[in-house]
Each structure stands twice: as structure tokens, then as C-alpha cells.
Motif scaffolding. Structure first.
Motif, mmCIF file in Angstrom:
data_model
loop_
_atom_site.group_PDB
_atom_site.id
_atom_site.type_symbol
_atom_site.label_atom_id
_atom_site.label_comp_id
_atom_site.label_asym_id
_atom_site.label_seq_id
_atom_site.Cartn_x
_atom_site.Cartn_y
_atom_site.Cartn_z
ATOM 1 N N ASP A 197 34.244 -24.836 18.549
ATOM 2 C CA ASP A 197 33.112 -25.814 18.421
ATOM 3 C C ASP A 197 32.993 -26.875 19.410
ATOM 4 N N VAL A 198 32.700 -26.164 20.746
ATOM 5 C CA VAL A 198 32.517 -27.023 21.961
ATOM 6 C C VAL A 198 31.033 -27.467 22.055
ATOM 7 N N LYS A 199 30.638 -28.613 22.602
ATOM 8 C CA LYS A 199 29.440 -29.073 22.579
ATOM 9 C C LYS A 199 28.827 -28.847 24.206
ATOM 10 N N LEU A 200 27.721 -29.195 24.182
ATOM 11 C CA LEU A 200 26.678 -29.095 25.532
ATOM 12 C C LEU A 200 27.565 -30.054 26.251
ATOM 13 N N GLY A 201 27.775 -29.466 27.500
ATOM 14 C CA GLY A 201 28.612 -30.187 28.528
ATOM 15 C C GLY A 201 30.185 -30.376 28.679
ATOM 16 N N ALA A 202 30.762 -29.689 27.427
ATOM 17 C CA ALA A 202 32.055 -29.805 27.293
ATOM 18 C C ALA A 202 32.824 -28.944 28.378
ATOM 19 N N ARG A 203 33.949 -29.233 28.940
ATOM 20 C CA ARG A 203 34.612 -28.635 29.772
ATOM 21 C C ARG A 203 35.854 -27.886 28.876
ATOM 22 N N VAL A 204 35.563 -26.659 29.375
ATOM 23 C CA VAL A 204 36.443 -25.486 28.480
ATOM 24 C C VAL A 204 37.319 -24.787 29.496
ATOM 25 N N LEU A 205 38.638 -24.495 29.044
ATOM 26 C CA LEU A 205 39.589 -23.912 30.029
ATOM 27 C C LEU A 205 39.526 -22.324 29.698
ATOM 28 N N ASP A 206 39.522 -21.237 30.408
ATOM 29 C CA ASP A 206 39.708 -20.016 30.290
ATOM 30 C C ASP A 206 40.983 -19.439 31.012
ATOM 31 N N ALA A 207 42.024 -19.354 30.185
ATOM 32 C CA ALA A 207 43.524 -19.157 30.928
ATOM 33 C C ALA A 207 43.563 -17.661 30.955
ATOM 34 N N GLY A 208 43.470 -17.258 32.046
ATOM 35 C CA GLY A 208 43.462 -15.755 32.510
ATOM 36 C C GLY A 208 42.010 -15.275 32.294
ATOM 37 N N CYS A 209 41.309 -15.638 33.158
ATOM 38 C CA CYS A 209 39.814 -15.180 32.864
ATOM 39 C C CYS A 209 39.628 -13.823 33.237
ATOM 40 N N GLY A 210 40.231 -13.069 34.110
ATOM 41 C CA GLY A 210 39.865 -11.884 34.808
ATOM 42 C C GLY A 210 38.468 -12.103 35.473
ATOM 43 N N VAL A 211 37.465 -11.015 35.299
ATOM 44 C CA VAL A 211 36.166 -10.982 35.907
ATOM 45 C C VAL A 211 35.324 -11.920 35.322
ATOM 46 N N GLY A 212 35.539 -12.374 34.119
ATOM 47 C CA GLY A 212 34.715 -13.553 33.378
ATOM 48 C C GLY A 212 33.703 -13.202 32.562
ATOM 49 N N GLY A 213 34.236 -12.147 31.749
ATOM 50 C CA GLY A 213 33.025 -11.694 30.860
ATOM 51 C C GLY A 213 32.956 -12.689 29.686
ATOM 52 N N PRO A 214 33.999 -13.054 28.970
ATOM 53 C CA PRO A 214 34.108 -14.057 28.092
ATOM 54 C C PRO A 214 33.445 -15.383 28.363
ATOM 55 N N PRO A 221 46.296 -26.089 38.570
ATOM 56 C CA PRO A 221 45.953 -27.350 39.641
ATOM 57 C C PRO A 221 45.119 -28.103 38.864
ATOM 58 N N PHE A 222 45.050 -28.665 37.616
ATOM 59 C CA PHE A 222 44.442 -29.529 36.762
ATOM 60 C C PHE A 222 45.060 -30.506 36.189
ATOM 61 N N ALA A 223 44.385 -31.500 35.885
ATOM 62 C CA ALA A 223 45.038 -32.890 35.629
ATOM 63 C C ALA A 223 45.448 -32.719 34.149
ATOM 64 N N ASP A 224 46.200 -33.553 33.726
ATOM 65 C CA ASP A 224 46.660 -33.526 32.452
ATOM 66 C C ASP A 224 45.312 -34.215 31.322
ATOM 67 N N ASN A 225 45.367 -33.570 30.295
ATOM 68 C CA ASN A 225 44.321 -34.000 29.379
ATOM 69 C C ASN A 225 43.047 -34.164 30.187
ATOM 70 N N SER A 226 42.468 -32.876 30.606
ATOM 71 C CA SER A 226 41.293 -32.809 31.453
ATOM 72 C C SER A 226 40.313 -31.723 30.895
ATOM 73 N N PHE A 227 40.652 -31.081 29.679
ATOM 74 C CA PHE A 227 39.747 -30.110 29.032
ATOM 75 C C PHE A 227 39.384 -30.538 27.615
ATOM 76 N N ASP A 228 38.374 -30.142 27.139
ATOM 77 C CA ASP A 228 37.783 -30.308 25.804
ATOM 78 C C ASP A 228 38.358 -29.435 24.872
ATOM 79 N N GLY A 266 43.940 -33.352 20.319
ATOM 80 C CA GLY A 266 42.933 -33.270 19.139
ATOM 81 C C GLY A 266 42.119 -31.947 19.381
ATOM 82 N N SER A 267 42.467 -31.520 20.742
ATOM 83 C CA SER A 267 41.197 -30.396 21.160
ATOM 84 C C SER A 267 41.973 -29.082 20.682
ATOM 85 N N LEU A 268 41.127 -28.154 20.639
ATOM 86 C CA LEU A 268 41.490 -26.854 20.023
ATOM 87 C C LEU A 268 41.741 -25.659 21.234
ATOM 88 N N TYR A 269 42.711 -24.802 20.882
ATOM 89 C CA TYR A 269 42.960 -23.721 21.934
ATOM 90 C C TYR A 269 43.095 -22.294 21.162
#
Length: 239
Positions: free
Chosen positions: A7-24, A73-80, A108-111
Motif C-alpha cells: 500500500d505504498v503511496k506516490l513518492g514513498a521510499r521502498v526497500l528491495d532487499a536482494g533486488c537482483g537485476v531489478g525486475g520487480p 548502508p542505510f539509516a535507521d527508520n528510513s524506509f516507508d 508501522g510500515s510493512l514488509y
């Protein structure tokens, strides 16, 4: 599916942990308008992902970082929000990667993730089951398939709340493994073609061995899930 669950919104910062070549990553960025940051330890995948992102016109929304998802290499609490698709199963210790993902997500964010696991039908004392699982592990470069019932418990230990879990290997339509079935004639037809391409220098060195490995792995997957023997399944957990 992952973007809808997050349920991400426009402009939200989302983490892809293990993104490979980035299809998803590209699909989620295009669908949601979110800014997706992927991390992979493989430099080749980083370069390929960046090239694909640029070609798709999504390089301003998709960022790819070369690094270890066990020490991001990301700060704590930095992804939506965040997700992993058949990625964290490659971690030697699942608790380590879940702890790191939990650290960088905002409260409160989802993974959401999809993962290969063994089902309740797997019996470690059955030589046939062990052969199938080990064949899948070798073919998919997995440190060891985990049991279906231990994944959510590990997530809870690091702080996640399990909202929902679902076995995606039991679809309402045609079983996922049907596409992996290949007869010996089709295999040898493809194998001869690959050998010719390799001989002519069109296909890269080692491609014949890779083709053989992939065929064997597909056979193990079909025997495992198709014959309801052991299998590595894909599960989804929403946190």
C-alpha cells in the motif's frame, strides 16, 4: 501483488532487499510512483539493473546499491516499506537479515516477501525427499531450505508482527511447476542448440553446463511439488 500489499503511496521510499537485476523494482516503481531502493551484493547485477532502469525510463525512481543486505548502508527508520522476492532465502542466518530489514523500516510500515521453504510433507529421514531438496538447493544456490513453520517465528523474534501468511504454491489455476516439465526430446533439442551456439562463440563459455544444471533443477522442482514429495514452496508473509 507486492505493491498492493505494501500500500505504498506516490513518492514513498521502498526497500528491495536482494533486488537482483531489478525486475520487480521497475514494476513496483511504475505501478505506484514510489522511489525504490534496491540492494544486491553482485556488482554485475547492479550494472544490469541500472541499465534496465535507464532503458525503461525509471532511473529517477529506481536506485541500485551494491552492498550486503546483512549490513545495509542505510539509516535507521528510513524506509516507508520493503519487500524481498526469493532473496532472503540466500542468507546464511535468516534472523540476521530480518533484523537488518527491521532496523531500516519506519515503525508501522510493512514488509512483504516470497520465500522458498519445505512443506509439512517433507521428511528428513526419507532419502528421496533429501535428494530432491538438495537438488533444489544446489540449483538455486541456497544455503539450505528452511521449514515452512519456522519463518514467521524468526520474524517475530526480531520484532515483526505477522499480519498474514499464505502458501502460494497452491493456486486455484494451473500449478506453477507445469511450465518446468520438459520431455527428453525437447531437452536434447535445446541442448544441441546451446552446444552449437557455444561452439560458434555466440553463447558465452559455460552456458552448456548451466543449461544442464537448470534442467536438472527443474526436474527436482517438478518431482518435489508436482509429485507432492517434499518441496520448496513460495510463501508470502506480510508484516
Amino acid at each position: 501483488m507486492a505493491v498492493d500489499l505494501l500500500d505504498v503511496k506516490l513518492g514513498a521510499r521502498v526497500l528491495d532487499a536482494g533486488c537482483g537485476v531489478g525486475g520487480p523494482m521497475r514494476a513496483i516503481a511504475a505501478h505506484s510512483g514510489a522511489h525504490v531502493v534496491g540492494i544486491t551484493i553482485n556488482e554485475y547485477q547492479v550494472n544490469r539493473a541500472r541499465a534496465h532502469n535507464k532503458k525503461a525510463g525509471l532511473d529517477s525512481q529506481c536506485e541500485v546499491v551494491c552492498g550486503n543486505f546483512l549490513q545495509m548502508p542505510f539509516a535507521d527508520n528510513s524506509f516507508d516499506g520493503g519487500y524481498s522476492i526469493e532473496a532472503t532465502c540466500h542468507a546464511p542466518k535468516l534472523q540476521d537479515v530480518y533484523s537488518e530489514i527491521y532496523r531500516v523500516l519506519k515503525p508501522g510500515s510493512l514488509y512483504v516477501y516470497y520465500k522458498w521453504v519445505t512443506t509439512e510433507l517433507y521428511c528428513e529421514d526419507d532419502p528421496k525427499h533429501v535428494e530432491i531438496i538438495q537438488g533444489i538447493e544446489r540449483g538455486d544456490a541456497l544455503p539450505g531450505l528452511r521449514r515452512f513453520d519456522e519463518i514467521a517465528e524468526i520474524a517475530r523474534k526480531v520484532g515483526f508482527e505477522v499480519v498474514k501468511e499464505k502458501d502460494l504454491a497452491k493456486p486455484s489455476a494451473m500449478p506453477w511447476w507445469v511450465r518446468l516439465k520438459m520431455g527428453r526430446i525437447a531437452y536434447w533439442r535445446n541442448h544441441v542448440l546451446v552446444m552449437v551456439l557455444a561452439f560458434l562463440g555466440i553463447a558465452p563459455k559455460g552456458v552448456v553446463d548451466v543449461h544442464e544444471m537448470l534442467f536438472k533443477t527443474a526436474d527436482y522442482l517438478v518431482r518435489g511439488d508436482g509429485d507432492e514429495e517434499a518441496v520448496g514452496l513460495v510463501w508470502r508473509f506480510d508484516f
